[in-house]
Motif scaffolding. Structure first.
Motif, mmCIF file in Angstrom:
data_model
loop_
_atom_site.group_PDB
_atom_site.id
_atom_site.type_symbol
_atom_site.label_atom_id
_atom_site.label_comp_id
_atom_site.label_asym_id
_atom_site.label_seq_id
_atom_site.Cartn_x
_atom_site.Cartn_y
_atom_site.Cartn_z
ATOM 1 N N TYR A 13 -21.163 -11.199 2.557
ATOM 2 C CA TYR A 13 -20.038 -10.358 2.154
ATOM 3 C C TYR A 13 -18.885 -10.456 3.145
ATOM 4 C CZ TYR A 13 -23.434 -8.372 -1.059
ATOM 5 O OH TYR A 13 -24.373 -8.211 -2.046
ATOM 6 N N LEU A 14 -17.693 -10.338 2.631
ATOM 7 C CA LEU A 14 -16.489 -10.456 3.439
ATOM 8 C C LEU A 14 -15.653 -9.185 3.295
ATOM 9 C CD1 LEU A 14 -14.757 -12.407 5.195
ATOM 10 C CD2 LEU A 14 -13.618 -13.106 3.074
ATOM 11 N N ALA A 15 -15.329 -8.569 4.404
ATOM 12 C CA ALA A 15 -14.467 -7.384 4.395
ATOM 13 C C ALA A 15 -13.012 -7.827 4.283
ATOM 14 C CB ALA A 15 -14.675 -6.571 5.663
ATOM 15 N N ILE A 16 -12.296 -7.283 3.322
ATOM 16 C CA ILE A 16 -10.898 -7.653 3.107
ATOM 17 C C ILE A 16 -10.051 -6.399 2.940
ATOM 18 C CG2 ILE A 16 -11.538 -9.824 1.978
ATOM 19 C CD1 ILE A 16 -10.718 -8.465 -0.696
ATOM 20 N N LYS A 17 -8.737 -6.591 3.009
ATOM 21 C CA LYS A 17 -7.790 -5.528 2.706
ATOM 22 C C LYS A 17 -6.846 -6.038 1.627
ATOM 23 C CE LYS A 17 -7.910 -3.052 7.110
ATOM 24 N NZ LYS A 17 -7.111 -2.566 8.263
ATOM 25 N N VAL A 18 -6.637 -5.211 0.611
ATOM 26 C CA VAL A 18 -5.775 -5.575 -0.506
ATOM 27 C C VAL A 18 -4.607 -4.593 -0.540
ATOM 28 C CG1 VAL A 18 -5.637 -5.961 -2.989
ATOM 29 C CG2 VAL A 18 -7.784 -6.392 -1.786
ATOM 30 N N SER A 19 -3.413 -5.143 -0.685
ATOM 31 C CA SER A 19 -2.218 -4.294 -0.688
ATOM 32 C C SER A 19 -1.580 -4.291 -2.071
ATOM 33 C CB SER A 19 -1.205 -4.815 0.343
ATOM 34 O OG SER A 19 0.021 -4.113 0.231
ATOM 35 N N ASN A 20 -1.113 -3.125 -2.489
ATOM 36 C CA ASN A 20 -0.342 -3.033 -3.735
ATOM 37 C C ASN A 20 1.157 -2.981 -3.449
ATOM 38 O OD1 ASN A 20 0.108 -0.476 -2.774
ATOM 39 N ND2 ASN A 20 -0.825 0.608 -4.515
ATOM 40 N N GLY A 21 1.498 -3.273 -2.203
ATOM 41 C CA GLY A 21 2.895 -3.242 -1.805
ATOM 42 C C GLY A 21 3.281 -1.972 -1.091
ATOM 43 N N GLU A 22 2.502 -0.910 -1.312
ATOM 44 C CA GLU A 22 2.811 0.367 -0.687
ATOM 45 C C GLU A 22 1.696 0.843 0.245
ATOM 46 O OE1 GLU A 22 3.621 3.094 -3.793
ATOM 47 O OE2 GLU A 22 5.465 2.093 -4.438
ATOM 48 N N GLU A 23 0.459 0.538 -0.140
ATOM 49 C CA GLU A 23 -0.671 0.945 0.701
ATOM 50 C C GLU A 23 -1.761 -0.121 0.640
ATOM 51 O OE1 GLU A 23 -2.636 4.451 -0.819
ATOM 52 O OE2 GLU A 23 -1.726 4.149 -2.785
ATOM 53 N N GLU A 24 -2.659 -0.071 1.637
ATOM 54 C CA GLU A 24 -3.744 -1.040 1.714
ATOM 55 C C GLU A 24 -5.060 -0.394 1.313
ATOM 56 O OE1 GLU A 24 -3.901 -2.756 5.604
ATOM 57 O OE2 GLU A 24 -2.533 -4.384 5.050
ATOM 58 N N PHE A 25 -5.914 -1.189 0.701
ATOM 59 C CA PHE A 25 -7.225 -0.726 0.279
ATOM 60 C C PHE A 25 -8.280 -1.636 0.889
ATOM 61 C CE2 PHE A 25 -4.115 0.245 -2.953
ATOM 62 C CZ PHE A 25 -4.370 1.578 -3.264
ATOM 63 N N ALA A 26 -9.282 -1.062 1.522
ATOM 64 C CA ALA A 26 -10.381 -1.831 2.099
ATOM 65 C C ALA A 26 -11.409 -2.148 1.016
ATOM 66 C CB ALA A 26 -11.039 -1.055 3.229
ATOM 67 N N ARG A 27 -11.837 -3.372 0.973
ATOM 68 C CA ARG A 27 -12.845 -3.809 0.020
ATOM 69 C C ARG A 27 -13.821 -4.741 0.723
ATOM 70 N NH1 ARG A 27 -10.791 -0.311 -2.345
ATOM 71 N NH2 ARG A 27 -9.986 -0.230 -4.484
ATOM 72 N N GLU A 28 -15.018 -4.879 0.137
ATOM 73 C CA GLU A 28 -15.978 -5.864 0.610
ATOM 74 C C GLU A 28 -16.413 -6.681 -0.600
ATOM 75 O OE1 GLU A 28 -19.092 -5.852 4.235
ATOM 76 O OE2 GLU A 28 -19.581 -4.459 2.616
ATOM 77 N N ILE A 29 -16.212 -7.985 -0.531
ATOM 78 C CA ILE A 29 -16.474 -8.861 -1.667
ATOM 79 C C ILE A 29 -17.497 -9.921 -1.265
ATOM 80 C CG2 ILE A 29 -14.151 -8.527 -2.617
ATOM 81 C CD1 ILE A 29 -13.462 -11.341 -1.459
#
Length: 403
Positions: free
Chosen positions: A163-179
């Motif tokens: 699994y890889l921990a990533i951060k995804v941005s919608n342009g305004e805020e970041e969301f932590a995810r693990e994929i």
């Protein structure tokens, strides 16, 4: 004691694992359709070590005084009713899944072998998942996957365990995810293992199946403490261009006086593990299942990483052999670095065997004992990743000049 079904228990990893689990006191049943033996006949090759019939293997195991192993002839990819009915009767606590065509070169040989690899591997894996779900078995599925699903793009990153921990941005805020770590298969065989991951992820989420996926490196060595107990228990030793793993192939070539065939520059870096650690890791996985409802548990099953060039150096230094630099039939990077985490198995108590531990001698003894069974004509790899590629020897020179 657990009731364990080992699917593919006649094979190179499956047979010694079956013995190891039975020696630990588990009740082991092997499912196999002898496809690996059939492929030997198809290719006109055979294991360097003579492989006894399943009947003789099981009889020899019984003579050791350990818990007997039973066998059922089942093609898990083609005969779903037989698989389902046997699992319904046995009600295993654990299903260890080795039942897939395992050679990347064989999977790239031609359209027929590509289709067979996908049909066999994907259907077989899905049939296991479907059967366990349909029967509502609380069986822990332990799957032998491959480190090859990660690809070999080493750029300094230590590849995590699945699994890889990533951060995804919608342009305004970041969301932590693990994929799931993004797959990058290098052959049809590796592609099927990548597809396995997706199926595991779905069935763990949708049906709450308990699944451990072992991303294993290239295996070297051939014997384990259990296979040494009787001549009829001896494990496979593949050295041909399709199924022979690189280090075992080098050791055989050195003993019989054949140049060590290094593909391309030899700069391909891969993960390695000794066969004795393979069986230990599977046993540790069996003893440490995930809870129902957990995500798929992924463990990297490897001891260390080495380049093919360095392996050739080790073998040549020990044997005085020469190296043949040959065209690379694979479509892969000529040079790469690789770092992988194996923290979870180390935490469970694994003290992995390293290439520097000097166990080459045991493999060399096996090669010398059965050297008269070697067919030099099957050593070159005839499977190519691109139809127009025709591999051949470029040059032969001492290994010290290639380092």
């Amino acid at each position: 004691m657990k009731k364990i079904v080992v699917i593919g228990g006649d094979g190179f990893c499956g047979w010694p694992t079956s013995l190891h689990l039975a020696a630990k006191g588990h009740d082991v049943t092997i499912f196999d359709n002898f496809s690996r033996r059939a492929i030997d006949a198809e290719l006109g090759v055979s294991s360097l070590t003579p492989i006894a019939s399943m009947e003789d293997r099981l009889s020899a195991w019984k003579e050791t005084g350990h818990r007997p192993i039973t066998f059922q002839s089942i093609d898990i990819a083609k005969d779903y009713p037989a698989l389902r009915d046997s699992l319904k009767t046995l009600k295993p606590d654990t299903i260890v899944h080795f039942g897939e065509q395992r050679a990347a070169p064989y999977s790239m040989k031609d359209a027929t072998r590509k289709r067979y690899t996908v049909d066999n591997n994907v259907s077989g894996t899905h049939n296991i998942l479907t059967a366990v779900s349909e029967l509502r078995l609380d069986a822990h599925i332990v799957h032998l996957g491959t480190a090859g699903v990660y690809g070999y793009d080493g750029d300094g990153l230590e590849i995590p365990e699945g699994y890889l921990a990533i951060k995804v941005s919608n342009g305004e805020e970041e969301f932590a995810r693990e994929i799931l770590y993004p797959t990058n298969p290098g052959s049809v065989y590796h592609m099927t293992k990548s597809l396995d991951q997706i199926m595991f992820q779905f069935y763990a989420k949708n049906d709450a199946l308990r699944i451990t996926d072992l991303h294993q490196g290239i295996v070297w060595g051939t014997q384990t403490p259990e296979t040494r107990l009787h001549d009829d228990l001896i494990n496979r030793f593949d050295y041909d261009g399709d199924y022979g793993t690189v280090l075992n192939r080098f050791l055989l070539q050195a003993v019989v006086g054949h140049p060590l065939t290094v593909h391309g520059t030899g700069g391909q870096t891969r993960a390695f593990i000794n066969i004795a650690d393979t069986v230990r890791c599977v046993a540790l996985a069996v003893d440490n299942p995930p809870n129902r409802g957990d995500r798929v548990q992924i463990r990297n099953q490897m001891a260390e990483t080495q380049s093919v060039r360095n392996l050739a150096q080790m073998v040549a230094d020990m044997t005085g052999g020469q190296v043949a630099m040959v065209d690379n039939p694979r479509n892969e990077a000529a040079e790469n670095t690789l770092a992988m985490s194996n923290h979870s198995f180390v935490k469970l108590g694994l003290n992995p065997i390293k290439l520097s531990d000097g166990l080459f001698n045991e493999t060399i003894e096996i090669v010398r004992r059965f050297a008269d069974r070697c067919d030099l004509s099957v050593i070159p790899c005839s499977s190519t990743w691109t139809p127009e590629h025709k591999p051949g020897v470029v040059e032969t020179r001492s290994v010290t000049e290639t380092a």
